[in-house]
Design an enzyme around this catalytic site. Structure first.
Site, mmCIF file in Angstrom:
data_model
loop_
_atom_site.group_PDB
_atom_site.id
_atom_site.type_symbol
_atom_site.label_atom_id
_atom_site.label_comp_id
_atom_site.label_asym_id
_atom_site.label_seq_id
_atom_site.Cartn_x
_atom_site.Cartn_y
_atom_site.Cartn_z
ATOM 1 N N MET A 77 0.867 -1.187 0.000
ATOM 2 C CA MET A 77 0.000 0.000 0.000
ATOM 3 C C MET A 77 0.902 1.235 0.000
ATOM 4 O O MET A 77 1.738 1.388 0.915
ATOM 5 C CB MET A 77 -0.854 -0.021 1.266
ATOM 6 C CG MET A 77 -1.760 1.174 1.446
ATOM 7 S SD MET A 77 -2.666 1.022 3.015
ATOM 8 C CE MET A 77 -3.870 2.313 2.827
ATOM 9 N N PRO A 78 0.772 2.099 -1.007
ATOM 10 C CA PRO A 78 1.626 3.306 -1.012
ATOM 11 C C PRO A 78 1.362 4.168 0.225
ATOM 12 O O PRO A 78 0.205 4.363 0.614
ATOM 13 C CB PRO A 78 1.191 4.030 -2.290
ATOM 14 C CG PRO A 78 0.574 2.969 -3.150
ATOM 15 C CD PRO A 78 -0.080 2.016 -2.196
ATOM 16 N N LEU A 136 1.665 7.235 0.560
ATOM 17 C CA LEU A 136 1.026 8.506 0.204
ATOM 18 C C LEU A 136 -0.104 8.204 -0.774
ATOM 19 O O LEU A 136 0.094 7.492 -1.764
ATOM 20 C CB LEU A 136 2.032 9.437 -0.477
ATOM 21 C CG LEU A 136 1.443 10.680 -1.153
ATOM 22 C CD1 LEU A 136 0.929 11.682 -0.120
ATOM 23 C CD2 LEU A 136 2.476 11.360 -2.053
ATOM 24 N N GLY A 137 -1.278 8.739 -0.464
ATOM 25 C CA GLY A 137 -2.404 8.601 -1.392
ATOM 26 C C GLY A 137 -2.998 9.964 -1.671
ATOM 27 O O GLY A 137 -2.710 10.944 -0.970
ATOM 28 N N LEU A 138 -3.827 10.010 -2.699
ATOM 29 C CA LEU A 138 -4.522 11.264 -3.011
ATOM 30 C C LEU A 138 -5.925 11.213 -2.412
ATOM 31 O O LEU A 138 -6.726 10.343 -2.768
ATOM 32 C CB LEU A 138 -4.617 11.445 -4.539
ATOM 33 C CG LEU A 138 -5.437 12.657 -4.991
ATOM 34 C CD1 LEU A 138 -4.752 13.972 -4.584
ATOM 35 C CD2 LEU A 138 -5.678 12.626 -6.497
ATOM 36 N N GLY A 139 -6.218 12.135 -1.489
ATOM 37 C CA GLY A 139 -7.576 12.281 -0.963
ATOM 38 C C GLY A 139 -8.451 12.966 -2.003
ATOM 39 O O GLY A 139 -7.955 13.788 -2.781
ATOM 40 N N TYR A 174 -18.581 10.554 -1.802
ATOM 41 C CA TYR A 174 -17.905 11.712 -2.401
ATOM 42 C C TYR A 174 -18.475 12.052 -3.785
ATOM 43 O O TYR A 174 -18.112 13.076 -4.370
ATOM 44 C CB TYR A 174 -16.386 11.488 -2.535
ATOM 45 C CG TYR A 174 -15.652 11.202 -1.233
ATOM 46 C CD1 TYR A 174 -16.276 11.367 0.010
ATOM 47 C CD2 TYR A 174 -14.338 10.765 -1.239
ATOM 48 C CE1 TYR A 174 -15.603 11.074 1.193
ATOM 49 C CE2 TYR A 174 -13.651 10.486 -0.055
ATOM 50 C CZ TYR A 174 -14.297 10.632 1.150
ATOM 51 O OH TYR A 174 -13.624 10.349 2.316
ATOM 52 N N LYS A 222 -15.275 3.127 -0.137
ATOM 53 C CA LYS A 222 -15.894 2.879 1.183
ATOM 54 C C LYS A 222 -17.384 2.571 1.074
ATOM 55 O O LYS A 222 -18.092 3.183 0.258
ATOM 56 C CB LYS A 222 -15.708 4.123 2.068
ATOM 57 C CG LYS A 222 -14.286 4.631 2.079
ATOM 58 C CD LYS A 222 -14.055 5.822 2.982
ATOM 59 C CE LYS A 222 -12.657 6.388 2.758
ATOM 60 N NZ LYS A 222 -12.615 7.566 1.906
ATOM 61 N N HIS A 278 -17.290 2.833 5.971
ATOM 62 C CA HIS A 278 -16.944 4.261 6.084
ATOM 63 C C HIS A 278 -17.113 4.803 7.510
ATOM 64 O O HIS A 278 -16.295 5.594 7.983
ATOM 65 C CB HIS A 278 -17.812 5.061 5.099
ATOM 66 C CG HIS A 278 -17.268 6.398 4.753
ATOM 67 N ND1 HIS A 278 -17.497 7.022 3.562
ATOM 68 C CD2 HIS A 278 -16.486 7.274 5.448
ATOM 69 C CE1 HIS A 278 -16.893 8.193 3.532
ATOM 70 N NE2 HIS A 278 -16.268 8.371 4.671
HETATM 71 N N1 LIG Z 1 -12.933 8.305 6.198
HETATM 72 C C1 LIG Z 1 -13.456 9.487 6.407
HETATM 73 O O1 LIG Z 1 -14.481 9.649 7.082
HETATM 74 C C2 LIG Z 1 -12.800 10.688 5.813
HETATM 75 C C3 LIG Z 1 -13.136 11.968 6.267
HETATM 76 C C4 LIG Z 1 -12.475 13.056 5.701
HETATM 77 C C5 LIG Z 1 -11.527 12.853 4.731
HETATM 78 N N2 LIG Z 1 -11.244 11.590 4.279
HETATM 79 C C6 LIG Z 1 -10.251 11.350 3.193
HETATM 80 O O2 LIG Z 1 -9.026 11.967 3.566
HETATM 81 C C7 LIG Z 1 -8.646 12.912 2.570
HETATM 82 C C8 LIG Z 1 -7.871 14.057 3.176
HETATM 83 O O3 LIG Z 1 -8.651 14.766 4.131
HETATM 84 P P1 LIG Z 1 -9.246 16.225 3.846
HETATM 85 O O4 LIG Z 1 -9.440 16.388 2.401
HETATM 86 O O5 LIG Z 1 -10.418 16.403 4.726
HETATM 87 O O6 LIG Z 1 -8.142 17.205 4.427
HETATM 88 P P2 LIG Z 1 -6.597 17.521 4.148
HETATM 89 O O7 LIG Z 1 -6.025 16.606 3.151
HETATM 90 O O8 LIG Z 1 -5.979 17.645 5.487
HETATM 91 O O9 LIG Z 1 -6.667 18.993 3.554
HETATM 92 C C9 LIG Z 1 -7.124 19.233 2.248
HETATM 93 C C10 LIG Z 1 -7.202 20.735 2.076
HETATM 94 O O10 LIG Z 1 -5.893 21.299 2.178
HETATM 95 C C11 LIG Z 1 -5.561 22.018 0.998
HETATM 96 N N3 LIG Z 1 -4.177 21.641 0.689
HETATM 97 C C12 LIG Z 1 -3.709 20.484 0.176
HETATM 98 N N4 LIG Z 1 -2.383 20.487 0.080
HETATM 99 C C13 LIG Z 1 -1.975 21.691 0.529
HETATM 100 C C14 LIG Z 1 -0.704 22.292 0.663
HETATM 101 N N5 LIG Z 1 0.411 21.659 0.314
HETATM 102 N N6 LIG Z 1 -0.657 23.561 1.161
HETATM 103 C C15 LIG Z 1 -1.785 24.216 1.509
HETATM 104 N N7 LIG Z 1 -3.027 23.686 1.398
HETATM 105 C C16 LIG Z 1 -3.119 22.438 0.916
HETATM 106 C C17 LIG Z 1 -6.531 21.541 -0.060
HETATM 107 O O11 LIG Z 1 -6.830 22.582 -0.957
HETATM 108 P P3 LIG Z 1 -6.516 22.456 -2.551
HETATM 109 O O12 LIG Z 1 -7.329 21.300 -3.078
HETATM 110 O O13 LIG Z 1 -6.969 23.762 -3.085
HETATM 111 O O14 LIG Z 1 -5.042 22.227 -2.671
HETATM 112 C C18 LIG Z 1 -7.767 21.192 0.765
HETATM 113 O O15 LIG Z 1 -8.537 22.345 1.032
HETATM 114 C C19 LIG Z 1 -10.005 13.304 1.963
HETATM 115 O O16 LIG Z 1 -9.870 14.002 0.756
HETATM 116 C C20 LIG Z 1 -10.661 11.967 1.861
HETATM 117 O O17 LIG Z 1 -10.161 11.231 0.764
HETATM 118 C C21 LIG Z 1 -11.848 10.514 4.827
#
Ligand SMILES: NC(=O)c1ccc[n+]([C@@H]2O[C@H](COP(=O)([O-])OP(=O)(O)OC[C@H]3O[C@@H](n4cnc5c(N)ncnc54)[C@H](OP(=O)(O)O)[C@@H]3O)[C@@H](O)[C@H]2O)c1
Length: 331
Positions: A13-14, A16-19, A49, A78, A111
């Protein structure tokens, strides 16, 4: 790219992944294609999503263009809250595979630990006139998990895991499982480090994936706009002065420091970005070491339960579900 090995299948599993949460269908196809071109090999999505189709399109195009093989990719999705019951597991997984245009996913997670009643027309939660979500009080983790195991045996999914479950809920599943959960995806960042849960996972050969690793700066607006729910406090982790000082010392950004801090604890990170510049930035996180002092100062930022952003209270009434996973006092 670096990898961790999953306990039961030895799949890689990598780390680093893309959220992809909050990445809308109209842009995510290009973003995922570009991310794959940059070297991302792990994509995290979910039925909720509403972007599985576009992500599937990007993967299909990348494969058809001969850029790599399906084996090179690690795709996570999920089982949604509206499908959190044994009778719905295979139905949703097959539907999601169809939408993603894939024969299997690498990881299928339940999820959330709770379930909502489902509107069969829209596959969204039923909400009563007062705005409360209609809870499915029959949620049975063991029965659901057994169906997940069947899906793995049928080859629809390579690995199984959980998301937003607490230690006691996970323990009960481990006790009854033939195929143990291999991954736990939970909120985890410098303000909310979940050390006890991480240790529990280590002891049980469960890989932890950190969601919101940057403190999810986009979440607040989303909670307000979509649910009219405003958390009392909302952290600005990327702007924290101590993290900034550490970033300056290494010639890195605060995002890179926060991701490196988690990676070094063998935690998988899935930062979301739709900007090409930040996609690149978020990959460039493996070539430096925090000093023990820097590591300690980030450890000290942990706020415990106060650091939690995702308590799911924006789903009105969810705390009354018997499997609501968090036990903190609700203000
Ligand atoms: N299992 C669950 O219940 C659950 C809940 C929440 C999230 N997730 C998963 O986890 C992933 C990550 O969580 P998240 O999206 O909530 O939060 P995050 O990855 O902590 O933050 C994403 C935010 O940060 C910004 N960002 C990204 N890279 C940056 C950088 N280098 N510098 C400054 N800002 C940056 C993005 O904006 P830009 O797009 O404009 O760069 C976006 O607004 C989700 O996308 C999802 O796949 C799972």
């Amino acid at each position: 790219m670096k990898y961790v090995t999953l306990s039961q299948t030895n799949d890689l599993m990598p780390t680093l992944g893309l959220g992809t949460w909050q990445a809308s269908s109209d842009i995510i196809e290009t973003v995922v294609y570009n991310a794959l071109e940059l070297g991302y090999r792990h994509i995290d999505t979910a039925f909720n999503y509403n972007n599985e189709k576009a992500i599937g399109n990007a993967i299909k195009k990348w494969l058809e263009n001969g850029k790599g093989t399906r084996n090179d990719l690690f795709i996570t999705t999920k089982l949604p809250h509206v499908g959190n019951r044994a009778s719905d597991v295979k139905k949703f997984l097959e539907l999601q595979l169809n939408i993603l245009q894939l024969d299997y996913v690498d990881l299928y997670l339940i999820h959330v630990s709770f379930g909502f009643q489902c509107n069969p027309e829209t596959l969204t939660p039923l909400v009563n006139p007062s705005g409360e979500y209609v809870l499915d009080m029959e949620t049975d983790h063991i029965a659901t998990w057994k169906k997940m195991e069947e899906c793995q045996k049928e080859g629809l999914v390579r690995n199984l895991g959980l998301s937003n479950f607490n230690e006691s809920q996970i323990s009960k599943i481990i006790k009854e499982a033939t195929i143990k959960p291999q991954v736990l995806q939970v909120e985890l960042h410098a303000y909310f480090q979940q050390r006890k849960l991480v240790q529990f996972c280590e002891e049980n050969d469960i890989i932890v994936t950190a969601y919101a690793p940057l403190g999810s700066p986009g979440a607040k607006d989303h909670f307000v706009t979509k649910y009219n729910y405003s958390p009392d406090t909302f952290p600005d982790l990327l702007g924290h002065s101590e993290v900034k000082a550490i970033a300056d010392h290494h010639g890195k950004t605060t995002a890179q420091i926060l991701l490196n801090f988690l990676l070094k604890q063998k935690i998988v990170v899935i930062p979301k970005s739709t900007s090409e510049h930040r996609l690149k930035e978020n990959m460039d996180i493996y070539d430096f070491e925090l000093t023990p002092e820097e590591n300690n100062s980030i450890k000290k930022l942990d706020r415990g339960e106060k650091g939690r952003i995702f308590n799911f209270l924006f789903w009105k009434g969810v705390e009354n579900h018997p499997e609501y996973p968090f036990t903190f006092i609700i203000q």
